[in-house]
Motif scaffolding. Sequence first.
Motif, PDB file in Angstrom:
ATOM      1  N   MET A 179     -44.116 -13.863  25.429  1.00 55.05           N
ATOM      2  CA  MET A 179     -43.992 -13.428  24.034  1.00 55.05           C
ATOM      3  C   MET A 179     -43.800 -14.655  23.141  1.00 55.05           C
ATOM      4  O   MET A 179     -42.987 -15.536  23.436  1.00 55.05           O
ATOM      5  N   ASP A 180     -44.540 -14.693  22.053  1.00 58.52           N
ATOM      6  CA  ASP A 180     -44.514 -15.846  21.161  1.00 58.52           C
ATOM      7  C   ASP A 180     -43.258 -15.868  20.301  1.00 58.52           C
ATOM      8  O   ASP A 180     -42.695 -14.827  19.959  1.00 58.52           O
ATOM      9  N   GLU A 181     -42.883 -17.071  19.931  1.00 57.30           N
ATOM     10  CA  GLU A 181     -41.841 -17.260  18.931  1.00 57.30           C
ATOM     11  C   GLU A 181     -42.288 -16.604  17.618  1.00 57.30           C
ATOM     12  O   GLU A 181     -43.468 -16.624  17.275  1.00 57.30           O
ATOM     13  N   GLY A 182     -41.341 -15.990  16.925  1.00 57.08           N
ATOM     14  CA  GLY A 182     -41.734 -15.405  15.649  1.00 57.08           C
ATOM     15  C   GLY A 182     -40.731 -14.407  15.121  1.00 57.08           C
ATOM     16  O   GLY A 182     -39.661 -14.193  15.696  1.00 57.08           O
ATOM     17  N   LEU A 206     -37.148 -14.342  17.004  1.00 60.36           N
ATOM     18  CA  LEU A 206     -37.035 -14.539  18.448  1.00 60.36           C
ATOM     19  C   LEU A 206     -37.694 -15.846  18.845  1.00 60.36           C
ATOM     20  O   LEU A 206     -38.801 -16.161  18.388  1.00 60.36           O
ATOM     21  N   HIS A 207     -37.028 -16.625  19.698  1.00 56.01           N
ATOM     22  CA  HIS A 207     -37.660 -17.777  20.322  1.00 56.01           C
ATOM     23  C   HIS A 207     -38.685 -17.280  21.339  1.00 56.01           C
ATOM     24  O   HIS A 207     -38.618 -16.127  21.788  1.00 56.01           O
ATOM     25  N   ALA A 208     -39.622 -18.141  21.716  1.00 58.62           N
ATOM     26  CA  ALA A 208     -40.580 -17.774  22.762  1.00 58.62           C
ATOM     27  C   ALA A 208     -39.815 -17.430  24.041  1.00 58.62           C
ATOM     28  O   ALA A 208     -38.813 -18.084  24.377  1.00 58.62           O
ATOM     29  N   TYR A 209     -40.261 -16.388  24.731  1.00 61.09           N
ATOM     30  CA  TYR A 209     -39.596 -15.978  25.960  1.00 61.09           C
ATOM     31  C   TYR A 209     -40.582 -15.267  26.873  1.00 61.09           C
ATOM     32  O   TYR A 209     -41.714 -14.951  26.473  1.00 61.09           O
ATOM     33  N   GLU A 305     -37.340  -4.485  23.122  1.00 57.75           N
ATOM     34  CA  GLU A 305     -38.099  -3.602  22.231  1.00 57.75           C
ATOM     35  C   GLU A 305     -39.415  -4.227  21.804  1.00 57.75           C
ATOM     36  O   GLU A 305     -40.447  -3.547  21.722  1.00 57.75           O
ATOM     37  N   THR A 306     -39.414  -5.537  21.544  1.00 61.54           N
ATOM     38  CA  THR A 306     -40.618  -6.216  21.103  1.00 61.54           C
ATOM     39  C   THR A 306     -41.694  -6.235  22.190  1.00 61.54           C
ATOM     40  O   THR A 306     -42.886  -6.128  21.902  1.00 61.54           O
ATOM     41  N   ALA A 307     -41.271  -6.329  23.456  1.00 62.09           N
ATOM     42  CA  ALA A 307     -42.225  -6.458  24.571  1.00 62.09           C
ATOM     43  C   ALA A 307     -42.533  -5.144  25.264  1.00 62.09           C
ATOM     44  O   ALA A 307     -43.405  -5.102  26.132  1.00 62.09           O
ATOM     45  N   GLN A 308     -41.855  -4.045  24.913  1.00 56.95           N
ATOM     46  CA  GLN A 308     -41.889  -2.821  25.726  1.00 56.95           C
ATOM     47  C   GLN A 308     -43.277  -2.211  25.903  1.00 56.95           C
ATOM     48  O   GLN A 308     -43.520  -1.500  26.876  1.00 56.95           O
TER      49      GLN A 308
END
Length: 386
Positions: A179-182, A206-209, A305-308
């Motif tokens: 997942m990108d930083e943003g 969010l930092h990249a993770y 939640e962002t990646a779900q």
Amino acid sequence: MLLTDSLLDFFTETRNHTETICAPLEIEDYVVQPIVDVSPPKWHLGHTTWFFEEFILKSHLPDYKIFDADFSFVFNSYYETVGKRVVRSDRGNLSRPSVEKVYAYRKYVTDAIKVLFSENQDTKLTDLLEIGIHHEKQHQELLLTDIKYILGNNPLLPQYSDTFKEHQIEKHQQDWISMDEGVYEIGHHKEAFCYDNELGRHKVYLHAYEISNKLVTNEEFIGFIETDGYQKFDLWHAEGWDWVNTNDIKAPLYWHKIDGEWYHYTLKGLEKIDPKTPVSHISYFEAFAFAQWKGLRLPTEFEWETAQSFFPWGKRWEWTESAYLPYPNYQKADGALGEYNGKFMVNQKVLRGGSVATPAKHTRHTYRNFFQTNLRWQYTGLRLAR
């Protein structure tokens, strides 16, 4: 909000499902309360009924007659606004009212709700009914997990059902989702039902993770156990380390080592553990320690939640690294319903996703469950991040 006709169907379906969950029980099972966190099945049946009587029928159905004047005291859970109630730890002492009377109470209130809403189109009232339905669905999940705890602590480890499937293998290969930083938007924003703790929608940075597309399995957790994960203090929070030693914790809840092999109690009875299925019934403390052992971490609820949309979820409630706190501009409802979520926003961690015990039409990707860090009678597991 649903249209009244479909909402009434939803109400009826929900009321029936609660009683379906209780159908396999013996009459003696209805009143057992092994620990304070577990409520007797009879209490769940009464409390979910009292909710409709207290918050809808008493104020909105003309000439409504309360079923039993004592039931508000018996079946109120934590609503200070409503009045006195039985202490939570004493719910198992309620040998009366009888199970038969509680079922009669359910029918009485269900019938009265149908009468009220057969003609009522008031939006505020239908919103209240929808909250009541989802409140009962929350209790269906609790009811099932409470039944498991009751039977799982019976020395005979009796079977609840030979058909309920708790453990399902995630057949896809483990991979890391990048997942990108943003800046991302978090929180509920659709017309469909949500709880107030999913509002208001807001932006987070969010930092990249990376986040795993699979839940941690029993096999992986057995590796943690067999390399003395429960004995290595440096993997644990100080409070978690105290919890492990005070309670002599050596494995997830319901696990038993028999003749050198791992078994666990399930709703089908005692079964050998399938190493490929997701681990379950672990505390936040255990989830954190396992992540430390792997050199990884738990995701925050915002990362989850962002990646779900990139991984399947719903088999286990997933511990996150986020404290349960209000979102920006959170507004508590007035009166007793304001006690539903807001007053619990302290000393708890957020769980995301849902579980095999979560009833249909109840969970969504913005749903925020929350429990204290030591609790594990729910179907709680974990997903790793880095």
